[in-house]
Motif scaffolding. Sequence first.
Motif, PDB file in Angstrom:
ATOM      1  N   PRO A   4       0.807  -1.230   0.000  1.00  0.00           N
ATOM      2  CA  PRO A   4       0.000   0.000   0.000  1.00  0.00           C
ATOM      3  C   PRO A   4       0.843   1.285   0.000  1.00  0.00           C
ATOM      4  N   LYS A   5       2.006   1.233   0.683  1.00  0.00           N
ATOM      5  CA  LYS A   5       2.877   2.430   0.705  1.00  0.00           C
ATOM      6  C   LYS A   5       3.389   2.757  -0.699  1.00  0.00           C
ATOM      7  N   ALA A   6       3.712   1.699  -1.451  1.00  0.00           N
ATOM      8  CA  ALA A   6       4.191   1.884  -2.831  1.00  0.00           C
ATOM      9  C   ALA A   6       3.079   2.484  -3.692  1.00  0.00           C
ATOM     10  N   VAL A   7       1.837   2.089  -3.439  1.00  0.00           N
ATOM     11  CA  VAL A   7       0.705   2.632  -4.202  1.00  0.00           C
ATOM     12  C   VAL A   7       0.608   4.141  -3.975  1.00  0.00           C
ATOM     13  N   GLU A   8       0.797   4.568  -2.719  1.00  0.00           N
ATOM     14  CA  GLU A   8       0.779   6.011  -2.401  1.00  0.00           C
ATOM     15  C   GLU A   8       1.866   6.735  -3.182  1.00  0.00           C
ATOM     16  N   GLY A   9       3.055   6.151  -3.226  1.00  0.00           N
ATOM     17  CA  GLY A   9       4.175   6.754  -3.963  1.00  0.00           C
ATOM     18  C   GLY A   9       3.890   6.814  -5.448  1.00  0.00           C
ATOM     19  N   MET A  10       3.288   5.751  -5.992  1.00  0.00           N
ATOM     20  CA  MET A  10       2.958   5.709  -7.417  1.00  0.00           C
ATOM     21  C   MET A  10       1.957   6.810  -7.770  1.00  0.00           C
ATOM     22  N   ALA A  11       0.977   7.019  -6.885  1.00  0.00           N
ATOM     23  CA  ALA A  11      -0.042   8.059  -7.118  1.00  0.00           C
ATOM     24  C   ALA A  11       0.614   9.437  -7.206  1.00  0.00           C
ATOM     25  N   GLY A  53       1.853  10.218 -10.629  1.00  0.00           N
ATOM     26  CA  GLY A  53       0.871  10.281 -11.714  1.00  0.00           C
ATOM     27  C   GLY A  53       0.375   8.927 -12.192  1.00  0.00           C
ATOM     28  N   ILE A  54       0.586   7.878 -11.371  1.00  0.00           N
ATOM     29  CA  ILE A  54       0.082   6.547 -11.735  1.00  0.00           C
ATOM     30  C   ILE A  54      -1.265   6.347 -11.038  1.00  0.00           C
ATOM     31  N   ASN A  55      -2.258   5.917 -11.783  1.00  0.00           N
ATOM     32  CA  ASN A  55      -3.603   5.728 -11.253  1.00  0.00           C
ATOM     33  C   ASN A  55      -3.580   4.673 -10.132  1.00  0.00           C
ATOM     34  N   PRO A  56      -3.980   5.054  -8.884  1.00  0.00           N
ATOM     35  CA  PRO A  56      -3.894   4.108  -7.770  1.00  0.00           C
ATOM     36  C   PRO A  56      -5.040   3.086  -7.720  1.00  0.00           C
ATOM     37  N   GLU A  57      -6.054   3.267  -8.548  1.00  0.00           N
ATOM     38  CA  GLU A  57      -7.193   2.331  -8.527  1.00  0.00           C
ATOM     39  C   GLU A  57      -6.790   0.959  -9.079  1.00  0.00           C
ATOM     40  N   ASN A  58      -7.266  -0.097  -8.424  1.00  0.00           N
ATOM     41  CA  ASN A  58      -6.935  -1.469  -8.844  1.00  0.00           C
ATOM     42  C   ASN A  58      -5.424  -1.692  -8.958  1.00  0.00           C
ATOM     43  N   THR A  59      -4.682  -1.053  -8.062  1.00  0.00           N
ATOM     44  CA  THR A  59      -3.222  -1.132  -8.081  1.00  0.00           C
ATOM     45  C   THR A  59      -2.725  -1.717  -6.762  1.00  0.00           C
ATOM     46  N   TYR A  60      -1.807  -2.680  -6.832  1.00  0.00           N
ATOM     47  CA  TYR A  60      -1.303  -3.347  -5.627  1.00  0.00           C
ATOM     48  C   TYR A  60       0.061  -2.814  -5.167  1.00  0.00           C
ATOM     49  N   GLY A  61       0.752  -2.095  -6.045  1.00  0.00           N
ATOM     50  CA  GLY A  61       2.056  -1.556  -5.651  1.00  0.00           C
ATOM     51  C   GLY A  61       3.188  -2.569  -5.746  1.00  0.00           C
ATOM     52  N   VAL A  62       3.084  -3.511  -6.688  1.00  0.00           N
ATOM     53  CA  VAL A  62       4.136  -4.526  -6.873  1.00  0.00           C
ATOM     54  C   VAL A  62       5.220  -3.957  -7.789  1.00  0.00           C
ATOM     55  N   SER A  63       6.479  -4.160  -7.438  1.00  0.00           N
ATOM     56  CA  SER A  63       7.583  -3.582  -8.214  1.00  0.00           C
ATOM     57  C   SER A  63       7.723  -4.267  -9.573  1.00  0.00           C
ATOM     58  N   VAL A  64       8.273  -3.527 -10.541  1.00  0.00           N
ATOM     59  CA  VAL A  64       8.468  -4.070 -11.895  1.00  0.00           C
ATOM     60  C   VAL A  64       9.418  -5.288 -11.883  1.00  0.00           C
ATOM     61  N   PRO A  65      10.520  -5.280 -11.111  1.00  0.00           N
ATOM     62  CA  PRO A  65      11.353  -6.495 -11.082  1.00  0.00           C
ATOM     63  C   PRO A  65      10.566  -7.742 -10.639  1.00  0.00           C
ATOM     64  N   ASN A  66       9.669  -7.579  -9.671  1.00  0.00           N
ATOM     65  CA  ASN A  66       8.835  -8.713  -9.236  1.00  0.00           C
ATOM     66  C   ASN A  66       7.881  -9.155 -10.341  1.00  0.00           C
ATOM     67  N   LEU A  67       7.343  -8.172 -11.082  1.00  0.00           N
ATOM     68  CA  LEU A  67       6.436  -8.494 -12.185  1.00  0.00           C
ATOM     69  C   LEU A  67       7.190  -9.235 -13.290  1.00  0.00           C
ATOM     70  N   ARG A  68       8.413  -8.820 -13.566  1.00  0.00           N
ATOM     71  CA  ARG A  68       9.218  -9.494 -14.595  1.00  0.00           C
ATOM     72  C   ARG A  68       9.537 -10.938 -14.165  1.00  0.00           C
ATOM     73  N   LYS A  69       9.770 -11.117 -12.874  1.00  0.00           N
ATOM     74  CA  LYS A  69      10.033 -12.473 -12.355  1.00  0.00           C
ATOM     75  C   LYS A  69       8.808 -13.361 -12.576  1.00  0.00           C
ATOM     76  N   SER A  78      -8.770  -8.460 -16.308  1.00  0.00           N
ATOM     77  CA  SER A  78      -8.962  -8.327 -14.852  1.00  0.00           C
ATOM     78  C   SER A  78      -9.059  -6.867 -14.419  1.00  0.00           C
ATOM     79  N   GLY A  79      -8.448  -5.966 -15.211  1.00  0.00           N
ATOM     80  CA  GLY A  79      -8.439  -4.548 -14.851  1.00  0.00           C
ATOM     81  C   GLY A  79      -7.442  -4.195 -13.754  1.00  0.00           C
ATOM     82  N   ILE A  80      -6.720  -5.196 -13.255  1.00  0.00           N
ATOM     83  CA  ILE A  80      -5.721  -4.948 -12.203  1.00  0.00           C
ATOM     84  C   ILE A  80      -4.449  -4.398 -12.849  1.00  0.00           C
ATOM     85  N   HIS A  81      -3.972  -3.296 -12.294  1.00  0.00           N
ATOM     86  CA  HIS A  81      -2.814  -2.574 -12.849  1.00  0.00           C
ATOM     87  C   HIS A  81      -1.639  -3.518 -13.125  1.00  0.00           C
ATOM     88  N   GLU A  82      -1.210  -4.243 -12.099  1.00  0.00           N
ATOM     89  CA  GLU A  82      -0.035  -5.115 -12.243  1.00  0.00           C
ATOM     90  C   GLU A  82      -0.308  -6.306 -13.145  1.00  0.00           C
TER      91      GLU A  82
END
Length: 227
Positions: free
Chosen positions: A16-23, A26-42, A60-64
């Motif tokens: 959730p803290k990462a979501v606040e930072g993303m917002a 300028g990143i839309n915080p809706e449907n966003t979990y705040g997972v880092s790009v390296p984790n997504l690439r993994k 799914s509409g989920i950001h990540e």
Amino acid sequence: MQYNDIIIRLKSLANPKAVEGMARYGINPENTYGVSVPNLRKIARETGKDHDLAQQLWASGIHEARLVASMIDQPKLVTGEQMESWVKDFDSWDVCDQCCSNLFDKTRLAYQKAAEWSQREEEFVRRAGFALMAALAVHDKKAADEEFLKFLPLIKKASTDGRNFVKKAVNWALRQIGKRNLNLNKAAIKTAGEIQQIDAGSARWIAADAIRELTGEAVQKRLAKKR
């Protein structure tokens, strides 16, 4: 990994803290979990390429989940209809940029869509046009200069668009084209000079920033070595 496994994994990595930072960036915080790009690439590497799964994740509409979808989809199976459907869903600059540089730039319609989208009015669709130009300039090593010279008038035309996400992408496309080789460097600097003459704050910023980088010692030295 299957759809449900990926969603469970994303939820387990939620920050959730990462979501606040993303917002704040300028990143839309809706449907966003705040997972880092390296984790997504993994997750994407563990999943492997899967066109059908990519469609499910996108829906799914989920950001990540959408970012993972752009990483695992198969460019050869992407249709124009899919590209149009996904681009209309863009609601954050990072989804736009990741999708263009992970997937869309490797499709057979990449150059066509870059030109088309750059002239559309919707903010993230237009950004996608220029993000795609920038991605192609970096990734498509075999493309002829002519492909990129065609983009320069479109860059000039959009330089008066003062919307932040558009303006930055226009500048990004111009700089990446100008860093490909000496021929395109000269053409991009010339275009930047023309943009500089336009009476608009966005045009002046785009031109000044591009000229600074493209005429700079680092870029000129690197291009001279490539000659």
